[in-house]
Write a protein that holds these residues in place. Structure first.
Motif, mmCIF file in Angstrom:
data_model
loop_
_atom_site.group_PDB
_atom_site.id
_atom_site.type_symbol
_atom_site.label_atom_id
_atom_site.label_comp_id
_atom_site.label_asym_id
_atom_site.label_seq_id
_atom_site.Cartn_x
_atom_site.Cartn_y
_atom_site.Cartn_z
ATOM 1 N N VAL A 254 0.842 -1.205 0.000
ATOM 2 C CA VAL A 254 0.000 0.000 0.000
ATOM 3 C C VAL A 254 0.874 1.251 0.000
ATOM 4 O O VAL A 254 0.618 2.201 -0.738
ATOM 5 C CB VAL A 254 -0.950 0.007 1.215
ATOM 6 C CG1 VAL A 254 -1.631 1.358 1.371
ATOM 7 C CG2 VAL A 254 -1.987 -1.089 1.085
ATOM 8 N N GLU B 166 -1.967 9.873 -0.880
ATOM 9 C CA GLU B 166 -2.351 8.887 0.121
ATOM 10 C C GLU B 166 -3.561 8.090 -0.329
ATOM 11 O O GLU B 166 -4.419 8.605 -1.039
ATOM 12 C CB GLU B 166 -2.681 9.587 1.453
ATOM 13 C CG GLU B 166 -1.437 9.879 2.264
ATOM 14 C CD GLU B 166 -1.748 10.471 3.626
ATOM 15 O OE1 GLU B 166 -0.794 10.745 4.365
ATOM 16 O OE2 GLU B 166 -2.945 10.645 3.947
ATOM 17 N N VAL B 167 -3.591 6.860 0.116
ATOM 18 C CA VAL B 167 -4.749 6.000 -0.129
ATOM 19 C C VAL B 167 -5.490 5.879 1.200
ATOM 20 O O VAL B 167 -4.860 5.751 2.237
ATOM 21 C CB VAL B 167 -4.264 4.606 -0.583
ATOM 22 C CG1 VAL B 167 -5.389 3.601 -0.573
ATOM 23 C CG2 VAL B 167 -3.626 4.681 -1.958
ATOM 24 N N ASP B 168 -6.804 5.918 1.178
ATOM 25 C CA ASP B 168 -7.549 5.732 2.421
ATOM 26 C C ASP B 168 -7.635 4.242 2.710
ATOM 27 O O ASP B 168 -8.356 3.513 2.029
ATOM 28 C CB ASP B 168 -8.961 6.325 2.279
ATOM 29 C CG ASP B 168 -9.801 6.091 3.534
ATOM 30 O OD1 ASP B 168 -11.001 6.429 3.509
ATOM 31 O OD2 ASP B 168 -9.266 5.565 4.544
ATOM 32 N N PRO B 169 -6.888 3.759 3.715
ATOM 33 C CA PRO B 169 -6.833 2.313 3.920
ATOM 34 C C PRO B 169 -8.183 1.720 4.298
ATOM 35 O O PRO B 169 -8.458 0.566 4.013
ATOM 36 C CB PRO B 169 -5.824 2.140 5.065
ATOM 37 C CG PRO B 169 -5.777 3.458 5.736
ATOM 38 C CD PRO B 169 -6.150 4.492 4.747
ATOM 39 N N ASP B 170 -9.038 2.523 4.940
ATOM 40 C CA ASP B 170 -10.351 2.018 5.326
ATOM 41 C C ASP B 170 -11.269 1.851 4.122
ATOM 42 O O ASP B 170 -12.275 1.166 4.201
ATOM 43 C CB ASP B 170 -11.003 2.963 6.348
ATOM 44 C CG ASP B 170 -10.357 2.814 7.721
ATOM 45 O OD1 ASP B 170 -10.314 3.802 8.474
ATOM 46 O OD2 ASP B 170 -9.886 1.698 8.024
ATOM 47 N N ALA B 171 -10.902 2.500 3.014
ATOM 48 C CA ALA B 171 -11.751 2.397 1.825
ATOM 49 C C ALA B 171 -11.307 1.261 0.920
ATOM 50 O O ALA B 171 -11.970 0.963 -0.067
ATOM 51 C CB ALA B 171 -11.735 3.720 1.064
ATOM 52 N N ILE B 172 -10.191 0.643 1.236
ATOM 53 C CA ILE B 172 -9.676 -0.429 0.359
ATOM 54 C C ILE B 172 -10.495 -1.692 0.560
ATOM 55 O O ILE B 172 -10.701 -2.132 1.683
ATOM 56 C CB ILE B 172 -8.201 -0.745 0.670
ATOM 57 C CG1 ILE B 172 -7.337 0.500 0.545
ATOM 58 C CG2 ILE B 172 -7.680 -1.840 -0.253
ATOM 59 C CD1 ILE B 172 -5.910 0.255 0.977
ATOM 60 N N GLU B 173 -10.927 -2.266 -0.536
ATOM 61 C CA GLU B 173 -11.562 -3.581 -0.467
ATOM 62 C C GLU B 173 -10.474 -4.635 -0.500
ATOM 63 O O GLU B 173 -9.605 -4.595 -1.376
ATOM 64 C CB GLU B 173 -12.493 -3.774 -1.668
ATOM 65 C CG GLU B 173 -13.786 -2.969 -1.605
ATOM 66 C CD GLU B 173 -14.567 -3.255 -0.339
ATOM 67 O OE1 GLU B 173 -15.094 -2.293 0.267
ATOM 68 O OE2 GLU B 173 -14.622 -4.434 0.072
#
Lengths: 80, 545
Positions: free
Chosen positions: A46, A56-63
């Protein structure tokens, strides 16, 4: 993102971190199922994807399914 | 709740009591569905009744049954079923290489194995080369005819063969019987089977249930695999009081932030590395986990910084650090985090391991097993009701680890951990190991075990495994240095072959990530291979050219 270099960079990262040496990776090779990557690698992956995207990537939004294979990752993170 | 005289005090007892009090409450969430205590008990009883009716073993066979599975309903019902048949359970993990699983299966001497879908998928590889006849119960499988035809030496039972659980008469089990047999890394290459008795784990559960005030409203994480003894906390502490075990999917284990909130977990228990992982992914935002009442860590050194961050993510929770080797039953010392007091009590950025559990005794010794003076460092020895029975069918290694120190009249277990002997009331601090054991993601790893296997598969005389890269808790992986010589030239092809061969023998976290060949190993002042020097080689900045 349209950078054609993204897929090869991602593939190389996977190869570098693979549990056992592997050759070319097909788009639908199951990475976790085959033990090529472990769940421990996902964090670093990630962070690497964030560096490729430059944001940044929103980790909570990752499937979680997004990490199934290379095609899924390209679609999920780069819309490709 | 006091037990009337003669009542069952073995590991199954808490679950059965909860099932009779809270039959309609959820005991388990797994594979997308909740399961009530009543349903889980029914399934377990059917499994137990089937095993009792069908497992024809001799009267001197060990009272043990294996469970080969990973996070399916049948795995949990299987464990309970084994306990209800009066046996201890031997957990086997389909995530491990089949060679390793086969070796543990054979060494345990079990005559029966309960398998779930994931266990069934690799069963034929595990069975390859096994002598004798096993009873294999796959409670969820309707049709086992093709596998049964390929393996006529063994007996296969499926869902249509399950006995009626209502007829089950639960055999008595003694507090001194084995509740579970868990294999841990062995330094000479052979894993050791730790025999934990019902009375050991009963003591642990009583201490924990009391301390954490567990009720039927609680919802437990389940981050530990069943081959990790900390999973006994997840399952049996929850079931002791009617609470629910929330089993994460593989995806949720990977990205745990949503797992906590989706299930509104009240009890979090994980290795410190999971907290570190969550921190790196920015999942530990202040107040992110309002449902948590307890945030507990165990398995490896707990870094102070991530503890503070995790604690701020769960403002309603109390955060604690637990310590304990498998031989002392799950955990046997603990330390409560206090954001004002604790930073000063930490040592080298690591949270203390605190005080012994009630009833457990601490002894800090020098190499001759004499107690050190206050303020001095030494090896931690412990004794008490949680000290396990020993290593299964291994008198020699049992005698080496379970000792009576000079001037003492009791047996103590040598943990191999270095601590400082503290004045009364002050928390014990963990300083490191006395040997070559390290923690990788919380898993106990004897570097000697990896070295033995690398020597075997490479033909080299010398192999040294170094934990690398280092983390504040231990290491994230292992690099193996292999000595070149008669059998080893040191080519890239050899490196690939060694890694591949080692991977078939070792669980994922123990597989060497890299092989480095060495002609002459650096030696320290004592003439022994200098592991620090090898680590320095790995940590040296890469040549920019």
């Amino acid at each position: 993102m349209d950078d054609p270099g993204t897929r090869p960079k991602l593939e190389q990262w996977i190869r570098d971190h693979a549990k056992t040496p592997i050759g070319a990776i097909a788009g639908d090779t199951p990475l976790l199922e085959k033990g090529i990557l472990s769940s421990l690698d996902i964090v670093e992956l990630v962070l690497f994807i964030e560096s490729l995207k430059g944001e940044e990537v929103d980790p909570d939004a990752i499937e979680p399914d997004t990490f199934k294979n290379l095609d899924a990752m390209m679609r999920g993170f780069f819309g490709a | 709740m006091p037990d009337p005289r003669g009542a069952d005090t073995t590991l199954r007892a808490g679950f059965l009591r909860s099932a009779s009090r809270f039959g309609d409450r959820n005991a388990l969430f797994v594979d997308g569905a909740h399961h009530t205590y009543a349903d889980l008990e029914t399934y377990a009883r059917r499994i137990a009744a089937t095993l009792l009716r069908e497992d024809r073993r001799s009267s001197d066979a060990p009272k043990l049954t294996a469970v080969l599975g990973h996070r399916h309903l049948e795995t949990f019902a299987g464990i309970l079923g084994v306990l209800l048949r009066g046996d201890g359970y031997v957990p086997l993990n389909p995530v491990f290489p089949t060679d390793r699983t086969r070796a543990m299966l054979v060494r345990s001497g079990v005559s029966a194995v309960v398998v779930d879908a994931s266990g069934l998928a690799q069963l034929e590889e595990v069975l390859t080369g096994i002598e004798g006849s096993l009873l294999i119960l796959a409670p969820a499988e309707a049709d086992l005819s093709s596998i049964a035809a390929r393996w006529p030496a063994h007996r296969f039972l499926g869902s249509n063969d399950l006995a009626d659980g209502r007829s089950l008469v639960i055999p008595e089990a003694s507090p001194d019987d084995i509740a579970y047999l868990l294999f841990t890394s062995g330094s000479t290459g052979q894993p050791k089977g730790v025999m934990v008795a019902h009375r050991n784990v009963r003591h642990f559960l009583d201490v924990m249930a009391e301390r954490y005030g567990i009720t039927e409203e609680d919802r437990f994480s389940h981050t530990f695999d069943l081959t990790f003894d900390l999973s006994v906390f997840d399952l049996f502490l929850a079931w002791e009081r009617g609470a629910c075990v929330c089993c994460p999917t593989a995806g949720e284990k990977m990205l745990p932030g949503k797992y906590v909130t989706k299930h509104a977990l009240t009890v979090w228990f994980s290795v410190p590395s999971t907290a570190v992982l969550m921190n790196k992914l920015r999942m530990l935002k202040p107040g992110a986990f309002p449902s948590l009442r307890w945030a507990l860590f165990c398995g490896e050194a707990l870094p102070a910084e991530v503890t503070q961050t995790f604690a701020s993510a769960c403002p309603s929770a109390i955060t604690e650090n637990l310590y304990g080797p498998t031989e002392l039953t799950i955990a046997c010392t603990l330390y409560r985090w206090d954001h004002e007091r604790s930073p000063a009590e930490c040592h080298l950025g690591v949270v203390p391991i605190g005080q012994a559990y009630p009833g457990m005794e601490v002894l800090v010794c020098d190499e001759s097993l004499h107690e050190v003076a206050e303020g001095q460092d030494g090896e931690l020895l412990m004794t008490g009701p949680q000290m396990a029975l020993g290593y299964y069918r291994d008198a020699e290694r049992t005698a080496a680890a379970f000792v009576i120190p000079p001037n003492r009249d009791r047996t103590y277990y040598r943990t191999g951990d270095r601590v400082r002997r503290m004045p009364e009331g002050q928390p014990l601090v963990y300083l490191g190991r006395v040997d070559n054991q390290i923690k990788i993601q919380g898993y106990r790893v004897e570097l000697g075990e990896i070295e033995a296997i690398v020597r075997e598969v490479s033909g080299a005389d010398v192999a040294i495994a170094i934990g690398f890269p280092r983390t504040p808790s231990g290491a994230d992986g292992v690099v193996a240095f292999v000595g070149t010589g008669q059998h080893v030239a040191g080519t890239d092809e050899e490196a690939i072959a060694i890694r591949s061969a080692a991977a078939t023998r070792l669980p994922p976290y123990m597989q060497p990530r890299e092989i480095r060949f060495v002609g002459t190993f650096p030696l320290n002042a004592n003439g022994k291979i200098d592991r620090k020097a090898l680590l320095a080689i790995l940590e040296a900045p890469k040549d920019p050219t």
